[in-house]
Write an enzyme that holds these catalytic residues in place. Sequence first.
Site, PDB file in Angstrom:
ATOM      1  N   SER A 295      -1.376  -2.235  -1.041  1.00  0.00           N
ATOM      2  CA  SER A 295      -0.104  -1.820  -1.628  1.00  0.00           C
ATOM      3  C   SER A 295       0.219  -0.409  -1.177  1.00  0.00           C
ATOM      4  CB  SER A 295      -0.155  -1.880  -3.157  1.00  0.00           C
ATOM      5  OG  SER A 295      -0.711  -0.700  -3.699  1.00  0.00           O
ATOM      6  N   ASP A 296       1.470  -0.013  -1.299  1.00  0.00           N
ATOM      7  CA  ASP A 296       1.812   1.386  -1.140  1.00  0.00           C
ATOM      8  C   ASP A 296       1.533   2.090  -2.463  1.00  0.00           C
ATOM      9  OD1 ASP A 296       2.726   3.785  -0.098  1.00  0.00           O
ATOM     10  OD2 ASP A 296       4.472   2.886   0.860  1.00  0.00           O
ATOM     11  N   TRP A 297       1.676   3.401  -2.489  1.00  0.00           N
ATOM     12  CA  TRP A 297       1.345   4.231  -3.653  1.00  0.00           C
ATOM     13  C   TRP A 297       2.066   3.709  -4.905  1.00  0.00           C
ATOM     14  CZ3 TRP A 297      -1.714   8.770  -3.726  1.00  0.00           C
ATOM     15  CH2 TRP A 297      -1.663   9.511  -4.905  1.00  0.00           C
ATOM     16  N   GLY A 299       2.752   0.863  -5.700  1.00  0.00           N
ATOM     17  CA  GLY A 299       3.709  -0.199  -5.401  1.00  0.00           C
ATOM     18  C   GLY A 299       3.617  -1.379  -6.346  1.00  0.00           C
TER      19      GLY A 299
END
Length: 740
Positions: A295-297, A299
């Site tokens: 995932s992104d930060w 996300g």
Amino acid sequence: MGDGDVGRRTFLAAMTGGAAATAAVGTGPASASGHTGHEDEIRALIGRMTVAEKLGQLQQLAWTGATGPGGDQTAVAEAAARKGELGSVLNIIGARHSNALQRIAVEESRLGIPLVFGLDVIHGFWTTFPIPLAQAASFDPETARTDGEVSAKEARSNGVHWTFSPMTDVTHEPRWGRIAESSGEDPYLTAAFAAAKTRGYQGTDLTAQDRVAACAKHFVAYGGAEGGRDYNTVDVSESRLRNLYLPPFKAALDAGCATVMASFNTISGIPAHANSHTLTEILKEDWEFDGVVVSDWNGVGELLPHGFAADGADAGRIALTAGVDMEMVSTHLVDHGARLLASGRIREDRLDDAVARVLRLKFALGLFERPYADESAVIEVPTREAREAARAVAARSMVLLKNDGGVLPIAPGISVAVVGPFADSRDLQGTWAGPGGDKFPPVSVLAGVREAAGRGAKVTYGVGATKNADLIVVVVGEGARLSGEAASRSDLTLPGDQEKLIAAVAATGTPFVVVLLNGRPLTLGDWLGAAPAVLEAWHPGIEGGHAVADVLYGKVNPGGKLPASFPRNVGQLPVHYNHENTGRPYDPENPGNTYVTGYLDVDRTPQFPFGYGLSYTTFETGDPKTATPRISAADLRRGETFDVEVEVRNTGERDGDEVVQLYVHDPAATLVQPVRRLRGFRRVTLPAGERTTVRFTLSAQDVGFWTNALDGRFVVEPGDLVLYAGTSSTARKHCTVVVT
């Protein structure tokens, strides 16, 4: 590759050594695929793991200096590592620090599974290279590979195993700050740079102590954010998704990219972190990707404000089911996973699949055999060789936009005044400059010019205009904080009073050159007409000042090209070369017809088009030629190819570089096609008066396209294909190939 490849080989040899460079071209990529030889060990490990340990492998926490939704996660990470319930940590830097945490995981947890340490190494660790958009302007993917190699060596020695790069987002939006991290507006160019950067990071052996795992991000269509506002909505057709946004990701994976990161945006109403169509159906099933999707930060947590998940448990369930394998910073899977599994809301086989992907990455990196960084081999400063590489890449990335009357290169011995807010500035690193961005300041343009001018020439400095010089170098632009993540701009002009400064310099009557330091295409105002010469230097990195001076004084003849169109004003956006035609297209041969697409108050063309760039010499390209004027669609689908040759000649008096570009247009198709698509480019170095022939090989991928079918249908249709060749996207010379 033909004779035209000599310039690339020469540059590569200079950066890395001839023998190593030649070997790297023909060897296979390193990856974290299922062919690592550790599948039995992975299955055995999973069989011994508790549910909590499995969920822990899917958790990535942030180290000191970075806080998540719950604050500083350092203490949480140490405790989780000790229990064997942590898979990864990001933003921990330094072999001593990473080894200390790794020892907790390996020596104190029940199963001793090592952690994998990640960091955003975007265009340098200690040695900051030019921003990725600048590297793309080189039209030489070897610049990105060189950056990747240097960055990986520095990062791995400091305990980093995994970089969240390359960014493979295509964008038509210069207002979007993250265009600085991208390779611009074209999927073909972006794909070439994504593959090269991946190879630079990973090499052929991820266990090597000078390599790191790459991460293709952000999956997918992040660059299509409405209005260029970061994190914004993306509403995209299936055909545009597959023809524009997905190809660079496929190129990165074909180059062996070990991991993929999901994007912040929605994709036609479904957040990327919840999008099973893109993460599972396309990425994992169609493309058979068996690496890690991270995932992104936060996300996964952001599925709640998106309005797609009801609570944290729902967010964790949706993300895992859709195809996310590791959760960055937010902790919904760890917090709720056991209950979700017990209630049947997540499947055990999907959980095990995600864990296997994480373990596969760790085996591929050699962490089970060698979990600790060698503290005696830490690289602590940019080496001389790394600086030389960064300097060469920066100079190779600069684009000469204007040079009326041959103002450049600067004649030896003349007096020069260097003025402007960025003349003596250290703000040349650009966005995401890495840990070296603050620790090792870059060379300023003033310092570079003083060194290049030599002892016999007078170089003065002032913030404002001056008449006391033979030539004035005006250094203007935008600071690093004005581009990058969360740095969208609605106004693309030079900030502050910089345009007034240029006007004041022009009023002195002294010849001058404008040097632009920026992270995106800008709108260049009325001052452009008054400026004799303009050099686009981007954010050029640690050796930026030296590189600018190398170009200004002619040590390096500029050969870069624009990887994104420069608009005339913001109201003209989007303006990109690979747009689709309309029923009433603008015809420059008939400018009086107003009933065409465009605006009444601005020219319908960009200020500077994609692929544009000048040199201190001149070049001429011939008509594209092919020995295959007819080829069947069936043969192309079976893998047949055809070649197109273009002759290029240096018609000037200096040695120099030119980028020969090949574009394809399908004038009649069952899905309206872009007016042009870049399908080949080659940067060549030619002595004055010399010529060479560049050969491009085209396949079905170059002439076909994806339809709007959700199950992914690629077609090659019969009909005429027009092939344009030249030195920018406005090339006029062409030939026709008939697909039967």
